[in-house]
Every structure is written in C-alpha cells, then in structure tokens.
Design an enzyme around this catalytic site. Sequence first.
Site, short mmCIF file in Angstrom:
data_model
loop_
_atom_site.label_atom_id
_atom_site.label_comp_id
_atom_site.label_asym_id
_atom_site.label_seq_id
_atom_site.Cartn_x
_atom_site.Cartn_y
_atom_site.Cartn_z
N HIS A 9 0.85 -1.18 0.00
CA HIS A 9 0.00 0.00 0.00
C HIS A 9 0.89 1.23 0.00
O HIS A 9 2.11 1.15 0.18
CB HIS A 9 -0.94 0.00 1.21
CG HIS A 9 -2.15 -0.87 1.03
ND1 HIS A 9 -3.11 -0.63 0.07
CD2 HIS A 9 -2.53 -2.00 1.67
CE1 HIS A 9 -4.05 -1.55 0.14
NE2 HIS A 9 -3.72 -2.41 1.10
N ASP B 21 -0.19 7.22 -3.48
CA ASP B 21 -1.27 6.80 -4.36
C ASP B 21 -1.60 7.84 -5.42
O ASP B 21 -1.71 7.54 -6.61
CB ASP B 21 -2.54 6.51 -3.55
CG ASP B 21 -2.56 5.11 -2.97
OD1 ASP B 21 -1.64 4.32 -3.27
OD2 ASP B 21 -3.49 4.80 -2.20
#
Length: 383
Positions: free
Chosen positions: A136, A166
């Site tokens: 992540h 992200d």
Amino acid sequence: MAVAGTAGHGPLAGVRVVELAGIGPGPFAAMLLADLGADVVRVDRPGGGGLAIRPEYDVTNRNKRSVVVDLKSADGPDHVLDLVERADILIEGYRPGVAERLGVGPGTCHARNPKLVYGRMTGWGQEGPLAQRAGHDIAYIALTGTLGMIGEPDEPPAVPANLLGDYAGGSLYLVVGVLAALHHARATGAGQVVDAAIVDGTAHLAAMIHGMLAAGGWQDRRGANLLDGGCPYYGTYETADGRYMAVGALERQFYEEFVHLLGIGDLAAAHKDVSRWGELREAVAARFRTRTRDEWTAVFEGSDACVAPVLSLREAPHHPHLAARGTFTDHGGITQPAPAPRFSATHTSVRGGPAQPGADTAEVARDWDVPGLMKDRTKGSSE
C-alpha cells in the site's frame, strides 16, 4: 460554493477510456480523465470491489459510467475487448500478469486495437524483485526515501494519508503518461504500454531534494532543512485554542513582514543565522500561543507574510478565497473538490455523481455499439 452540473465537456471530450475497476490510484486517475471530459467506462466486477465506502459516496467514480462484466466468465474478456476496440485508453491496476491471465493483457488488447494506450497502475511496477508483492501507499513511499523526510526529528515519520504515494506519485504520473502516449498514438498510429509505478513517481517528486542533497544543501534527516520543518519560519505552530497556523515566510521581505506582524521584530536578524533558529522557533511558538487561530488570521489578513490558518476538511470549502474560486462544489449532496485545473475554452464540471456498478450498461452498449454487454448483465462471480 459552486453548484455542479453547469455545461462543459472539457478538453478530452471525445476520448474514450476503459477502466478496469480497482481501488486507490487507478480510479482517481480515471476520475481526473473523466473530469477533463473523457468518456470513462468503468468495468466493475460482480459483487463489487470490496472498498469500505458505499458506491454513492465514492467521489473518485464521478463523471464516469459503469458496466458490470465477469472477467472470469467464458465471454467476459470478449465483452471488455469489444470496448477496447473502440477505446483510446485502458487503465488497470492489477498485479503484474493478472490482466494477461484474465485475457485482457496488452498483447490481446493491442491485437484488437493497435492504437490503444494501455495504462498500468501499480505500487512496485511491472518488474523488479518486489513486483509481485502486495503493498500500500505507505510501504511504497517508505522505500523511496520520501516518507522518511516527513515529520519531527525525534518522532516517527508522519503519514501523509495516501496523498503522496497513491495520488501524487501514482495517479498523476499515470495520467501524464497515458496522455503523452495518446499524443504519440494519434501522431503515429501506434499504441503502447504505460508502466506507472508509485515508487517511480514518488521518487521523481523528490528530484529537487536530491539535487540539494548532492550539493550539500539538504541534510538526510528529518526536521533539519529549509522545507521540512527544520526552519522556524517554514512550519506550523499551535495557537491559544489548540488550532494551528502555517508559516512559509522564506524570502527576506516576507520574513521581515512576518516577524513584524507577529511582534518579534527584534529577531529579524535571525533569518539566515542557523545558530539562532532554536531561539527564533521558541519565540515564534510562544507568540502564536497568545492568541487563537482566528485572531492570528485577522492579524495576517491582507499581508505578504505568507501565513495561513490550518483548516480542517469541513472548514476548507467555506474559506472566502476557495469559495470565490469555486474550488469546492456540491453534487448530489456531497461537498467535493471541483475539477482541476481550469481551462479558458473547454470548461470542465461535475457532470454526474459516482457511477453505480452496472447502472449504465444499456446506455454504454448503445453508445459504444457493443450489444454483447447486455448478455453479461445479470451474471455473478465468486471473485
């Protein structure tokens, strides 16, 4: 605050995008393309993708349309390839090799549409020792050195939500990549694969810092530099009511106005004297603690001291400047950031709320001339 829904199609009107549903940076990149006017069709899987947010609140799916296709069914890949044949761009965020196993990898897609720009969004990239590992945002930015730059020197690194990896290092680089490749495809007739890896993009964001590090102008530790909170006139300070003010008075003229308005003009000479930064920081912190955030906001209002109140997510849309610009907008009862950037001729807008899985299948089948989509509407999957 602006109200969404005004006329406008954006500079990417006429561009068709297929988004293979995922979470995080892929959907955000597709939202940005949709905000800019592209016709984005999100291919959702039966049963949804497992994101812990109800679809009607997932703003990253605004301005899109959704169809449901079971890629594990016998005819599922063909339905996607029918869309691909008519598309300019495809975006997927699977681990390397998964799209190929599902029958919608770059080779298969380019056989149907040689001009297709095939955008791949991953954390680790399509190759390298970690390519097949789960991860992540926080792990990706940790390895690039950027996470280690953020926070107080005597505390653990501060987590910047998932904005840095992200969305900044991932989504925005994917969008830049697919638009550059689309330009090339339209000039040459040849599509290509865009490998957008969060580790690559996040590392790239720190280009200036690496130059400063090489020149000896940046220390490789937190809280010791001009832009990482080490400098007393570039950071945040608590106010009397437990809120915060942000200070960015780097240049001499702005710094002098800052210390004057703060009431510590006698410390103006400490601007470039690193040996006095500790003294300056203590004085700045003590002064800010004497008034509330709103009182200090009034003090610095209209000045060039480069000071601003630290607002919460709910407060931000009501700030006079952001309200005047329409930086935030309302659509379907959800306050959300308006499309950015802005264009003088091809205006953008929030044209529709978050796409609901499968709600647009009939419309897309008609508009894209892919009637086979209707055959897969009611099928389930054990994805």
